[in-house]
Design a protein around this motif. Structure first.
Motif, mmCIF file in Angstrom:
data_model
loop_
_atom_site.group_PDB
_atom_site.id
_atom_site.type_symbol
_atom_site.label_atom_id
_atom_site.label_comp_id
_atom_site.label_asym_id
_atom_site.label_seq_id
_atom_site.Cartn_x
_atom_site.Cartn_y
_atom_site.Cartn_z
ATOM 1 N N VAL A 12 0.864 -1.176 0.000
ATOM 2 C CA VAL A 12 0.000 0.000 0.000
ATOM 3 C C VAL A 12 0.902 1.227 0.000
ATOM 4 N N THR A 51 1.878 -6.403 -6.088
ATOM 5 C CA THR A 51 0.486 -5.948 -6.067
ATOM 6 C C THR A 51 0.473 -4.623 -5.309
ATOM 7 N N VAL A 53 -1.568 -0.982 -4.254
ATOM 8 C CA VAL A 53 -2.757 -0.144 -4.142
ATOM 9 C C VAL A 53 -2.319 1.197 -3.573
ATOM 10 N N PRO A 80 -4.779 1.433 -8.853
ATOM 11 C CA PRO A 80 -6.058 1.430 -8.134
ATOM 12 C C PRO A 80 -5.925 2.298 -6.881
ATOM 13 N N TRP A 81 -6.853 3.266 -6.703
ATOM 14 C CA TRP A 81 -6.772 4.236 -5.603
ATOM 15 C C TRP A 81 -7.900 4.026 -4.597
ATOM 16 N N LEU A 120 -8.900 -3.799 0.243
ATOM 17 C CA LEU A 120 -7.560 -3.968 -0.317
ATOM 18 C C LEU A 120 -7.384 -5.368 -0.895
ATOM 19 N N ILE A 123 -9.304 -5.490 -4.208
ATOM 20 C CA ILE A 123 -8.643 -4.705 -5.244
ATOM 21 C C ILE A 123 -7.339 -5.373 -5.674
ATOM 22 N N GLY A 124 -6.658 -5.977 -4.695
ATOM 23 C CA GLY A 124 -5.395 -6.653 -4.999
ATOM 24 C C GLY A 124 -5.557 -7.992 -5.660
#
Length: 446
Positions: A12, A51, A53, A80-81, A120, A123-124
């Motif tokens: 992250v 990965t 984010v 990806p936010w 997360l 998204i990941g």
């Protein structure tokens, strides 16, 4: 010389400052945190197999850091936010709105760390981006679809016909397959027949088969759909389109469990459960003589209504993400999720083609999207937001006009509530209510 492959990491990139609880929660879940500065744009770099984010932490930001964050997001649209904002932050501010629109999700303080971790992980790509309420293929969490799932589980074990109704594209065949899959016939064949697509002169032959020489071109015996599904389930989609002679044959089968191939007088005993679906009003078709009343009652023993997508607002984005995930498993696509604006547009759209239309739009968008987030234009839904903005503008104009009218009348009546109510031809209670609605403090105005 052997080359050691680096193990993929989950990172992250946190533009801001996480607190101790947030750090600990992410670390326990296996996430590495890189604290970065949006102003210097440091910390964005990553290895190919990482990965990553990006997290825009706006909780302690003023306009200058927020501006830098918005520019950073625009420069890195492929990331990806996720955004974190303070509860009192004005989300209608153009700058904040731009940041939220570029984010897949946003959270307000205090941050629910467990929910953040779930987001997360989705998204990941660690888990499906939709959580299935059941294992039967019917997706959604809305009250309408939960009712459908409950009915499917109740009807599946019962050896009775089910009539599935609903608009085109609502998933009637999906429900039929779920009924079959949860029944004792699950290991036996499932035959789905689109009655509306059968040539009128071949309906009987397609459904029940024919003998050699039964008609011109019948050079060999043919087994019909009912026989191929022996021991299993036959799904008659668009059953309202069956011609009357075929309706008679289906009725005989439901009553006696027997059929005759075309060109034969021999009765064939068969064990098949019949499910039927229609998007037309069968009751009206019965009144008009287009559908046999006795067949209608035979099919309508148990009834399952599939809701239109506009009745399943809670499921629209969930379904869209599921379709995107499924597409990405089969095809290369940059798209990973949907922008905030795209989500708003999907929720505001009426979806006349229902789930089938949503699937088609998502698949097309996954092909044309250039960034990690599918936008409104990718879904061809830009007109939806335009109409929404126009409606919102009209609503704001009405609210402003109402406030101005009340304020002007209060001034003219020297803030005498009774006189103001008389002039506006409303009650005194209404004047007080309007003052509260528009935050007009009478004590301060007098």
């Amino acid at each position: 010389m052997a080359v050691l492959r680096e193990e993929a990491r989950r990172c992250v990139v946190w533009f801001g400052q996480p607190d101790s609880e947030e750090r600990a929660g992410l670390a326990r879940a296996g996430w590495i945190i890189r604290v970065a500065n949006a102003g210097t744009q440091s910390g964005v770099g990553m290895r190919n197999n990482d990965t990553v984010v990006a997290l825009a932490d706006l909780r302690h930001s003023d306009s200058e850091p927020a501006q830098a964050m918005a520019q950073l997001m625009a420069d890195h649209p492929w990331l990806p936010w996720v955004a974190l904002i303070a509860p009192d932050m004005p989300t209608n501010d153009p700058l904040i709105d731009r940041i939220l629109e570029a984010s897949i999700e946003y959270f307000t303080t205090p941050v629910d760390v467990d929910r953040l971790l779930e987001s997360l992980a989705r998204i990941g790509g660690d888990q499906p981006l939709v959580a299935e309420p059941s294992d039967i293929g019917v997706t959604g969490r809305s009250a309408a679809i939960c009712t459908v799932v409950a009915s499917i589980r109740k009807y599946a074990p019962v050896e009775l016909p089910v009539l599935i109704t609903g608009e085109t594209g609502t998933g009637k065949e999906v429900a039929a397959r779920a009924l079959h899959g949860l029944s004792a016939r699950a290991e036996r064949p499932f035959a789905a027949i689109n009655c509306g697509a059968l040539p009128p002169n071949l309906v009987q032959s397609e459904l029940f088969g024919h003998e050699r020489g039964a008609f011109t071109g019948a050079n060999a015996r043919r087994i019909g759909h009912f026989e191929t599904a022996a021991g299993g389930t036959v799904f008659l989609d668009e059953v309202g389109d069956l011609p009357l002679d075929a309706q008679t044959s289906v009725l005989r089968f439901l009553q006696e469990g027997t059929l005759e191939r075309v060109g034969s007088s021999q009765l064939i005993k068969l064990d098949v459960r019949v499910l039927a679906a229609t998007h037309v009003d069968l009751e009206k078709a019965v009144e008009q003589g287009r559908f046999r009343e006795d067949l209608y009652y035979r099919l309508n023993v148990l009834r399952l209504r599939m809701p239109a997508l506009r009745e399943r607002e809670d499921d629209v984005v969930t379904l869209a993400q599921r379709f995107l995930d499924a597409f990405r498993e089969q095809h290369a696509s940059r798209a990973r999720s949907f922008s905030a604006a795209a989500r708003r547009a999907m929720l505001d759209f009426a979806w006349p083609g229902n789930v089938r239309e949503l699937l088609n739009r998502v698949q097309r968008a996954a092909v044309v999207a250039e960034d990690a987030l599918i936008g409104v234009n990718d879904l061809d839904l830009s007109d939806v937001l335009t109409k929404r903005a126009a409606h919102s503008s009209l609503g704001n104009t009405r609210v402003a006009a109402e406030r101005d009218a009340v304020m002007a009348c209060l001034r003219e009546s020297r803030f005498n509530v009774s006189e103001c109510a008389r002039r506006l031809k409303v009650s005194r209670v209404t004047i007080y209510r309007l003052c509260k609605k528009h935050q007009l403090a009478l004590d301060e105005l007098r």
